[in-house]
Write a protein that holds these residues in place. Sequence first.
Motif, PDB file in Angstrom:
ATOM      1  N   VAL B   9     -16.351 -89.253  48.815  1.00  0.00           N
ATOM      2  CA  VAL B   9     -15.529 -89.734  47.706  1.00  0.00           C
ATOM      3  C   VAL B   9     -16.285 -89.369  46.433  1.00  0.00           C
ATOM      4  O   VAL B   9     -17.460 -89.714  46.298  1.00  0.00           O
ATOM      5  CB  VAL B   9     -15.326 -91.269  47.800  1.00  0.00           C
ATOM      6  CG1 VAL B   9     -14.688 -91.803  46.531  1.00  0.00           C
ATOM      7  CG2 VAL B   9     -14.501 -91.618  49.024  1.00  0.00           C
ATOM      8  N   PRO B  10     -15.659 -88.615  45.549  1.00  0.00           N
ATOM      9  CA  PRO B  10     -16.405 -88.168  44.363  1.00  0.00           C
ATOM     10  C   PRO B  10     -16.876 -89.347  43.511  1.00  0.00           C
ATOM     11  O   PRO B  10     -16.193 -90.367  43.439  1.00  0.00           O
ATOM     12  CB  PRO B  10     -15.398 -87.314  43.587  1.00  0.00           C
ATOM     13  CG  PRO B  10     -14.138 -87.317  44.356  1.00  0.00           C
ATOM     14  CD  PRO B  10     -14.264 -88.206  45.539  1.00  0.00           C
ATOM     15  N   GLY B 109     -18.817 -81.508  57.768  1.00  0.00           N
ATOM     16  CA  GLY B 109     -18.438 -81.637  56.355  1.00  0.00           C
ATOM     17  C   GLY B 109     -19.598 -82.158  55.540  1.00  0.00           C
ATOM     18  O   GLY B 109     -20.741 -81.763  55.766  1.00  0.00           O
ATOM     19  N   GLU B 110     -19.304 -83.039  54.604  1.00  0.00           N
ATOM     20  CA  GLU B 110     -20.356 -83.626  53.777  1.00  0.00           C
ATOM     21  C   GLU B 110     -20.836 -84.930  54.398  1.00  0.00           C
ATOM     22  O   GLU B 110     -20.050 -85.687  54.964  1.00  0.00           O
ATOM     23  CB  GLU B 110     -19.827 -83.894  52.367  1.00  0.00           C
ATOM     24  CG  GLU B 110     -19.575 -82.620  51.566  1.00  0.00           C
ATOM     25  CD  GLU B 110     -19.013 -82.907  50.177  1.00  0.00           C
ATOM     26  OE1 GLU B 110     -18.895 -81.954  49.398  1.00  0.00           O
ATOM     27  OE2 GLU B 110     -18.683 -84.075  49.883  1.00  0.00           O
ATOM     28  N   ALA B 111     -22.117 -85.181  54.259  1.00  0.00           N
ATOM     29  CA  ALA B 111     -22.688 -86.426  54.772  1.00  0.00           C
ATOM     30  C   ALA B 111     -22.058 -87.612  54.053  1.00  0.00           C
ATOM     31  O   ALA B 111     -21.525 -87.473  52.951  1.00  0.00           O
ATOM     32  CB  ALA B 111     -24.192 -86.431  54.551  1.00  0.00           C
ATOM     33  N   VAL B 112     -22.136 -88.779  54.680  1.00  0.00           N
ATOM     34  CA  VAL B 112     -21.713 -90.001  53.999  1.00  0.00           C
ATOM     35  C   VAL B 112     -22.610 -90.183  52.767  1.00  0.00           C
ATOM     36  O   VAL B 112     -23.808 -89.911  52.809  1.00  0.00           O
ATOM     37  CB  VAL B 112     -21.849 -91.223  54.941  1.00  0.00           C
ATOM     38  CG1 VAL B 112     -21.548 -92.521  54.187  1.00  0.00           C
ATOM     39  CG2 VAL B 112     -20.929 -91.076  56.140  1.00  0.00           C
ATOM     40  N   SER B 113     -22.047 -90.644  51.679  1.00  0.00           N
ATOM     41  CA  SER B 113     -22.800 -90.800  50.432  1.00  0.00           C
ATOM     42  C   SER B 113     -23.620 -92.086  50.479  1.00  0.00           C
ATOM     43  O   SER B 113     -23.336 -93.064  49.789  1.00  0.00           O
ATOM     44  CB  SER B 113     -21.806 -90.817  49.271  1.00  0.00           C
ATOM     45  OG  SER B 113     -22.468 -90.561  48.081  1.00  0.00           O
ATOM     46  N   ILE B 114     -24.648 -92.069  51.306  1.00  0.00           N
ATOM     47  CA  ILE B 114     -25.440 -93.280  51.577  1.00  0.00           C
ATOM     48  C   ILE B 114     -26.106 -93.811  50.302  1.00  0.00           C
ATOM     49  O   ILE B 114     -26.105 -95.006  50.025  1.00  0.00           O
ATOM     50  CB  ILE B 114     -26.500 -92.998  52.667  1.00  0.00           C
ATOM     51  CG1 ILE B 114     -25.808 -92.537  53.966  1.00  0.00           C
ATOM     52  CG2 ILE B 114     -27.352 -94.239  52.925  1.00  0.00           C
ATOM     53  CD1 ILE B 114     -26.754 -91.992  55.026  1.00  0.00           C
ATOM     54  N   GLY B 115     -26.653 -92.873  49.513  1.00  0.00           N
ATOM     55  CA  GLY B 115     -27.354 -93.265  48.287  1.00  0.00           C
ATOM     56  C   GLY B 115     -26.427 -93.999  47.331  1.00  0.00           C
ATOM     57  O   GLY B 115     -26.782 -95.040  46.769  1.00  0.00           O
TER      58      GLY B 115
END
Lengths: 295, 467
Positions: B9-10, B109-115
């Motif tokens: 999610v951007p 795809g893209e990793a989960v945006s953990i940060g």
Amino acid sequence: MYKILSADKLAANIYRMVVDAPMVAKHCQPGQFIIAKVDEVGERIPLTICDYDREKGTITIVFQPIGNSTRRMAELSTGDAFEDFVGPLGRPSDLIDTPIDELKKRSIVFIAGGVGTAPVYPQVKWLHEHGVTADVIIGAKNKDLVILEDEFKSVCNLYITTDDGSYQRKGMVTVCLQDLIEKEGKHYDWCVAIGPMIMMKFVCKMTKGYNIHTVVSMNPIMVDGTGMCGACRVMVGGEVKFACVDGPEFDGHLVDFDQAMQRNKMYQTEEGRAILKAQEGDTHHGGCGMCGGDK
Amino acid sequence: MEVDMLKKVPVREQDPMVRARNFDEVCLGYNQEEAMAESTRCLNCKKPKCVEGCPVHINIPAFIQGVKNGDFRHAYDVISESSSLPAVCGRVCPQETQCEERCIRGIKGEAVSIGKLERFTADWAKENGIKPAPAKEKNGHKIAVIGAGPSGLTCAGDLAKLGYDVTIFEALHKAGGVLAYGIPEFRLPKDKVVEKEVENVKSLGVKIETNVVIGKSVTVDELLGEEGFEAVFIGSGAGLPRFMNIPGETALGVFSANEYLTRNNLMKAYRDDYYTPIHRGKKVVVVGGGNVAMDAARTALRLGAEVHIVYRRSEEELPARREEVHHAKEEGIIFDLLTNPVEVIADEKTGWVKAIRCIRMELGEPDASGRRRPVEIPGSEFNMDCDTVIMSLGTSPNPLISSTTVGLDVNKRKCIIASEENGQTTKDGVFAGGDAVTGAATVILAMGAGKAAAKGIDQFIKSKYAG
């Protein structure tokens, strides 16, 4: 907060303050310095230690307002406080680690110029307490700017010289040193010179000729004072040294004074602008040739 | 909110052209809706690889499930078990080489945006006044922590939670270490984040004494002796800035990144109401390619300069976080890669830098670090005009503590020798971690070391009283 227990003026533009700082007072040695900051918005200002009292837990500082921040310091009086006061910083004078027997064999001369007279005092006093009597030359522009005369008198052989001859000897400290050696039969093998950069430069030039080992104390621009920022670098014997952790005292015959003087001017423009802005407000629009006006 | 399972999610950011002129935070973070949407992308793996990638082993799937369920309090509690500075780590950790690098989502795809989810959780807790809970009982053992940076704050926080009586000694006038003096406001807000995190550590009962330089104001041996501390943790940080040792480097206008950033971040020179000056260059060259170089460059840009980053390797080898390089480019920083300075040229009259002489490089065989070694291209020297040079070449250890502590050994690189497992140094009762041990590294690695040392100290004290 670090309370100012007393504040007075030693001369027209030279201020003395005794500050409550027990941890600094417990550990400081001659040759070291502190960093003081007036309040949240103030600069960190490195200042030499003029005296200390371990029992009372106090540090005496002497300074001359030259920039905006030292000017704000000068406005403080007894009962006020510094928000921050940290030290002791830098290495103690080499004299402290020298065996007393050896110090007694040496003939030592201190050369103090202007406000640089203050940091010479604890060294001379320390020597006196350890049975070593040194010669001290204090140089000042005129009679009114001679400071700490009484304090020095009781701990050393004191020679005072003024540029205009208004008090005791006349001429620069180098003239006095030369006279003592050439005309008054003095012999020195160790010299400590603390004062304006230009004075230290010429003292070193002269002592090199006489082959007298000379120590100077550098006062470059600093920020943190613990080695982190590198603002205080000086060239000593072709190597970069940090005055705050490697100094402030260095072998004067190895210091590149011309470069050090140049580096100390680094913020003159910014500082100058800040002062002029404070003093003249919007009325300053250049023309002083220093600050670049409102550019 | 619709979610593309292959993409993060951007996250909302300040417009590059606007932020290039202010010091407000670049990344605005997720709001509740965005965070909950992103959390649905977590596969809640049985064997979570992400946790292995985290130096402090946060139970990442568990906290993300908390976010997903809207139970942010639970999410925060899960993170707090492992991290004392989540609002900081959510912002400055190199997630792409740690947790997110291992994320299974990242394979296709893209990793989960953990940060960003960590940041959201920590910020939510701050906004809702939630603080970590102090220990129920004090055990009366006095521990000294040197340095109020990431490793010190973490070590102190963990020990306080275990009931220890902890005092942090900080050399500067403000707590935070590199979080306060090094990382700029636009990446890590000081009042909103750093001071709040410090407050959290204090609320655990930790005392912080500023303006104390260990090795000068008081020594480690005195702390262990007359001052009555039973153990000491040294987290004194990276140390002395390196220079290149090229001709002209002491010219006026040549700064270390440490000085430049300290003036701006700690002393707030960018603000009119603070007195510390900073040189606002017109054309600034930053030498180096790490996070600190990016920070210095983007600071100079915000102070009004045209900024070039000069780095001797290629873009691929830039050690900075990818997000920082991306942000720097968006803001208009110019990258002069495969370029290395050979001399600083100063104006003869004023002594101020007027140009930097550089040589072009090409990549040769891999060196000891596994990266391809940059090799000079003969005869390719050229001058770049500039009025400011900022050297960002890393640091070498500060000798203040190691030289004044009896029995504390350092290695060849002058870093304090300490066990990775529990922080134990060569001196009994003295532990160390963070940059003082590893040389310049990251906030999270320092935190990991602080955590390990807290455990080590706890074991040390317990075994002392066991017999």
